[in-house]
Design a protein around this motif. Sequence first.
Motif, PDB file in Angstrom:
ATOM      1  N   UNK A 344       0.840  -1.206   0.000  1.00 42.07           N
ATOM      2  CA  UNK A 344       0.000   0.000   0.000  1.00 42.07           C
ATOM      3  C   UNK A 344       0.869   1.248   0.000  1.00 42.07           C
ATOM      4  N   UNK A 345       1.912   1.243   0.808  1.00 43.83           N
ATOM      5  CA  UNK A 345       2.771   2.416   0.927  1.00 43.83           C
ATOM      6  C   UNK A 345       3.462   2.747  -0.387  1.00 43.83           C
ATOM      7  N   UNK A 346       3.833   1.740  -1.151  1.00 48.73           N
ATOM      8  CA  UNK A 346       4.619   1.966  -2.364  1.00 48.73           C
ATOM      9  C   UNK A 346       3.786   2.047  -3.629  1.00 48.73           C
ATOM     10  N   UNK A 347       2.499   1.746  -3.552  1.00 45.82           N
ATOM     11  CA  UNK A 347       1.653   1.804  -4.753  1.00 45.82           C
ATOM     12  C   UNK A 347       0.526   2.816  -4.642  1.00 45.82           C
ATOM     13  N   UNK A 348       0.120   3.194  -3.434  1.00 46.45           N
ATOM     14  CA  UNK A 348      -0.984   4.147  -3.296  1.00 46.45           C
ATOM     15  C   UNK A 348      -0.618   5.549  -3.765  1.00 46.45           C
ATOM     16  N   UNK A 349       0.579   6.095  -3.443  1.00 42.99           N
ATOM     17  CA  UNK A 349       0.896   7.462  -3.894  1.00 42.99           C
ATOM     18  C   UNK A 349       1.080   7.529  -5.400  1.00 42.99           C
ATOM     19  N   UNK A 350       0.967   8.740  -5.920  1.00 42.11           N
ATOM     20  CA  UNK A 350       1.282   8.981  -7.324  1.00 42.11           C
ATOM     21  C   UNK A 350       2.756   8.677  -7.570  1.00 42.11           C
ATOM     22  N   UNK A 351       3.130   8.219  -8.774  1.00 40.51           N
ATOM     23  CA  UNK A 351       4.521   7.819  -9.025  1.00 40.51           C
ATOM     24  C   UNK A 351       5.531   8.918  -8.718  1.00 40.51           C
ATOM     25  N   UNK A 352       5.178  10.173  -9.006  1.00 40.29           N
ATOM     26  CA  UNK A 352       6.143  11.256  -8.783  1.00 40.29           C
ATOM     27  C   UNK A 352       6.273  11.638  -7.318  1.00 40.29           C
TER      28      UNK A 352
END
Length: 473
Positions: A344-352
């Motif tokens: 969740x931590x590494x996929x929830x935010x926008x890539x940038x």
Amino acid sequence: MRWWSVANLVSNTGTWMQLTVQNLLVLQITGSAAATGLSLAVQAGPGLLLGVFGGAMVDRWPRKVTAAVSQGVLGAIAFLTATLIACGLLNVPVLLLLAAVTGIVNTIDGPATSLLGNDLVPRKDVPSAIALGSMVHSAGRLIGTALAAAAVGTLGMASAYVANGVSFLFVTAVIPFLRPAAHAVRAAAREATAPVEAAPVTTRTLPWPRRGRPPVGTPDGARAGLAYFLGRPRLVALAGITAVSSIFGRNYQLTLAVLVIGPLQADQSDFGTVSAVLAIGGILGAVLAGRLQNPTVRLVGVLAACGGVLQVAAGLTPGLLVLVALVIPMAVVESISDTAGATVLQTDPAPEMRGRVLGVWRSASTGWQLAGPPLLGVLVEFAGARGALVSGGLLIAGAIGWGAMRHRAAARRTAVAPQAAPAVPVPVPGLGRPRATSPSRSPRRANPRATARPTPVLAPVTTTVRGMTANLP
């Protein structure tokens, strides 16, 4: 991905060789356990203070170059430390200085290598990649600890640092040959052209204009990462769940050690058995976590609450065999929860924004990792091992349950919230039919009584009474 997994195994093995020898080295130089703890705190301190800035730099710089350079710098530090040990020039101040520099570099290396590994697989396979990384970490820990004992006995302490330096150089050599997956290539193309968004609620949280990126090293990127993190309720909830679980649970090397040696009246070999079962359960949990596809914060919370309940049962266990049977599901639940949370931590935010989010997480997690053991030690001192396990587990399950009820109540209030009232017509003297204040009003019809005289040109009608009457003829 296979080469990256091999490189991670080599790197983790070398890292655990150095960590094992580092504690022995400090004890040999100073003879003080407090100095050993100080060296670990100095190395972890930069993550607490500079983690947000390190994540901002990872978002700004090319990921492969950043990871390769950070790995090379860490390798150079390891070789320098080995040279100082071999020459007899290493003392406590120099060792603390090298530990601090290592901690600073790790604030950049950690987010860079984590995100680089996720870029090598399709997005649906990210949980499997994280689970594989967890298994590699566990295997590297076991292998590195064993090799450190053999290396120190035959070649001396400097050999462990040399081995760690070689492991960093191996990772540096592998990185240029890695090929990112299609989703990472598309994300990099979007990042090069799209504006950076902060919190999704309002653009006021952006400390720089929407168009363009903040300069490297300025606090703007760090503030944007913090604002973005706090503007994502899922990330805030994940941080709360992980913090409570880390402070009042999971420090099983402390609580279970006191429980086995004290109330259960076992010996150190029995605690070694419990530790081995914990490691096996962690690997089994990582294998099961590899089947996750789209984990959620709710799943992390449920698993953490189950871990708290199992911790209560462990605190009430009557014997060693029952404890060993409970330790396996405890380790499995912890491993799956960690993998789901990392996904969740590494996929929830926008890539940038992922580097900055990981930087914020590093700062926060370092804080509760430093605060957890002392607080839990005080709890063990006053309540005993059983009391610490039971009260800690109840706190974990109760806090997560309370947060879930609050979230459900807030969602219910949002669902039944009344919609905006329609515009109310405002009668204007002398203008005939009332005019609505809504911008989507229908055109005004002509007043038939005004045909006998010229119609004056009216200024736009405003929404205040003073403005409307002032525009009348």
